[in-house]
Enzyme design. Structure first.
Site, mmCIF file in Angstrom:
data_model
loop_
_atom_site.group_PDB
_atom_site.id
_atom_site.type_symbol
_atom_site.label_atom_id
_atom_site.label_comp_id
_atom_site.label_asym_id
_atom_site.label_seq_id
_atom_site.Cartn_x
_atom_site.Cartn_y
_atom_site.Cartn_z
ATOM 1 N N ARG A 173 -11.680 0.523 -7.441
ATOM 2 C CA ARG A 173 -11.780 -0.538 -6.427
ATOM 3 C C ARG A 173 -13.230 -0.592 -5.958
ATOM 4 O O ARG A 173 -13.751 0.383 -5.425
ATOM 5 C CB ARG A 173 -10.846 -0.187 -5.261
ATOM 6 C CG ARG A 173 -10.825 -1.209 -4.138
ATOM 7 C CD ARG A 173 -9.907 -0.704 -3.012
ATOM 8 N NE ARG A 173 -9.757 -1.700 -1.968
ATOM 9 C CZ ARG A 173 -10.617 -1.866 -0.969
ATOM 10 N NH1 ARG A 173 -11.687 -1.109 -0.883
ATOM 11 N NH2 ARG A 173 -10.412 -2.797 -0.053
ATOM 12 N N LYS A 228 -19.064 3.777 0.437
ATOM 13 C CA LYS A 228 -18.518 4.557 1.548
ATOM 14 C C LYS A 228 -19.504 5.595 2.067
ATOM 15 O O LYS A 228 -20.462 5.974 1.401
ATOM 16 C CB LYS A 228 -17.197 5.225 1.130
ATOM 17 C CG LYS A 228 -16.062 4.201 1.096
ATOM 18 C CD LYS A 228 -14.701 4.817 0.851
ATOM 19 C CE LYS A 228 -13.655 3.688 0.820
ATOM 20 N NZ LYS A 228 -12.316 4.196 0.469
HETATM 21 C C1 PT1 Z 1 -9.257 2.674 -0.700
HETATM 22 C C2 PT1 Z 1 -9.518 1.676 0.281
HETATM 23 C C3 PT1 Z 1 -8.535 0.659 0.434
HETATM 24 N N1 PT1 Z 1 -10.637 1.669 1.066
HETATM 25 C C4 PT1 Z 1 -7.223 1.620 -1.242
HETATM 26 N N2 PT1 Z 1 -7.423 0.648 -0.336
HETATM 27 C C5 PT1 Z 1 -10.788 0.721 1.994
HETATM 28 N N3 PT1 Z 1 -6.088 1.616 -2.005
HETATM 29 C C6 PT1 Z 1 -9.819 -0.288 2.147
HETATM 30 C C7 PT1 Z 1 -16.477 5.098 4.861
HETATM 31 O O1 PT1 Z 1 -16.308 6.322 4.920
HETATM 32 O O2 PT1 Z 1 -10.093 3.679 -0.900
HETATM 33 N N4 PT1 Z 1 -8.124 2.629 -1.428
HETATM 34 N N5 PT1 Z 1 -8.731 -0.307 1.371
HETATM 35 C C8 PT1 Z 1 -11.997 0.758 2.887
HETATM 36 N N6 PT1 Z 1 -11.940 1.883 3.755
HETATM 37 C C9 PT1 Z 1 -13.056 2.647 4.083
HETATM 38 C C10 PT1 Z 1 -12.900 3.994 4.396
HETATM 39 C C11 PT1 Z 1 -14.327 2.095 4.062
HETATM 40 C C12 PT1 Z 1 -14.011 4.783 4.648
HETATM 41 C C13 PT1 Z 1 -15.442 2.871 4.341
HETATM 42 C C14 PT1 Z 1 -15.286 4.231 4.616
HETATM 43 O O3 PT1 Z 1 -17.595 4.557 4.937
#
Ligand code: PT1
Length: 273
Positions: free
Chosen positions: A248, A214
């Protein structure tokens, strides 16, 4: 797997067609299954299957498109591998079909915001639900994240969602919580949440942490997503040390090693491979 008493690794499986495919589902489906087999071979305890990106700025997909992407993969994996399957969706129609196809967990980044989703999860007596905190929605969440006290507000939000689930009749043993790193949070918010993760573990539910690749790592390290592995492992170790029960991640094999070494030290014992 009946409980999350000991920490587990959740491998990420995206079933989103890449930009040069013509949207034909055959290739992304085959690629997804190959990837899933690799995640299992790498030691994943759970696989999280998602057909709609929830990254900052991501656009939503239709119900039918998400069903077409996700459900055949759930069916095939369920038939083929003894793996715990989670489906990352906020759409009740996708939740329902996923559960019918063999999913044992619904990972909802909106914490059952959609109409009908609470009743549906309540009725699915054996299914786990991951409740995640997000401020606003993926398209707009990074525009102006604002909190007085991010740890207290995330904790209060999750406590309220847990209460809603319990009142509806969802057993406490089915509930998992997640602060939602990167979902409507600035870097300082994310750092505070990680450093004070104990505030969430003390709510008494397994905590899931997703930080793999992230932008919070990108901002600290000034590196693109594929060069954030070491940083992600550092955060995984910190999260585990602060009591997280599910990590995760895209990078299952190295994260499993982090977990094994930490468990060896913290239990002063080890299992040879
Ligand atoms: C998470 C999650 C998810 N993240 C759960 N499910 C993502 N339960 C998808 C960035 O800042 O943390 N928990 N499902 C992916 N989401 C992101 C959010 C991907 C922010 C990248 C960023 O780069």
């Amino acid at each position: 797997m009946t409980m999350f008493t000991s920490p587990k690794i959740m491998g990420i499986l995206n079933v989103t067609p890449d930009s040069f495919s013509d949207g034909g589902h055959f290739f992304s489906r085959a690629a997804a299954l190959t990837h899933a087999r690799q995640l299992v071979a790498d030691g994943a305890d759970l696989i999280d299957i998602g057909g709609e990106s929830t990254r900052p700025g991501a656009l939503s997909v239709s119900i039918q498109e998400e069903l077409d992407r996700v459900i055949p993969v759930v069916e095939q994996l369920h038939a083929e591998l003894p793996i715990f399957i989670s489906v990352d969706t906020h759409k009740p129609q996708v939740m329902q079909a996923a559960i019918a196809a063999g999913a044992q967990m619904i990972n909802d980044v909106t914490a059952l915001r959609s109409t009908g989703s609470l009743a549906l999860i309540t009725a699915a007596k054996e299914v786990y639900i991951c409740l995640m905190h997000m401020q606003n929605e993926p398209r707009t969440m990074q525009e102006h994240p604002t909190y007085d006290n991010v740890v207290r507000e995330v904790s209060d939000f999750l406590r309220a969602k847990i209460q809603t689930c319990l009142v509806a009749g969802i057993a406490s043993s089915r509930i998992i919580i997640d602060p939602g790193f990167g979902f409507g949070k600035t870097l300082p918010h994310n750092l505070q949440l990680m450093n004070q993760l104990q505030e969430l573990t003390t709510l008494g539910y397994p905590v899931l942490v997703g930080v793999s690749r992230k932008s919070m790592l990108g901002k600290i390290l000034n590196k693109p997503p594929l060069e954030r592995l070491s940083g992600g492992l550092a955060l995984a170790a910190l999260a585990l040390y602060k009591g997280a029960k599910i990590i995760r991640t895209h990078d299952v094999a190295p994260t499993v090693e982090v977990l094994k070494v930490m468990q060896a030290v913290l239990t002063e014992s080890w299992c040879e491979d």
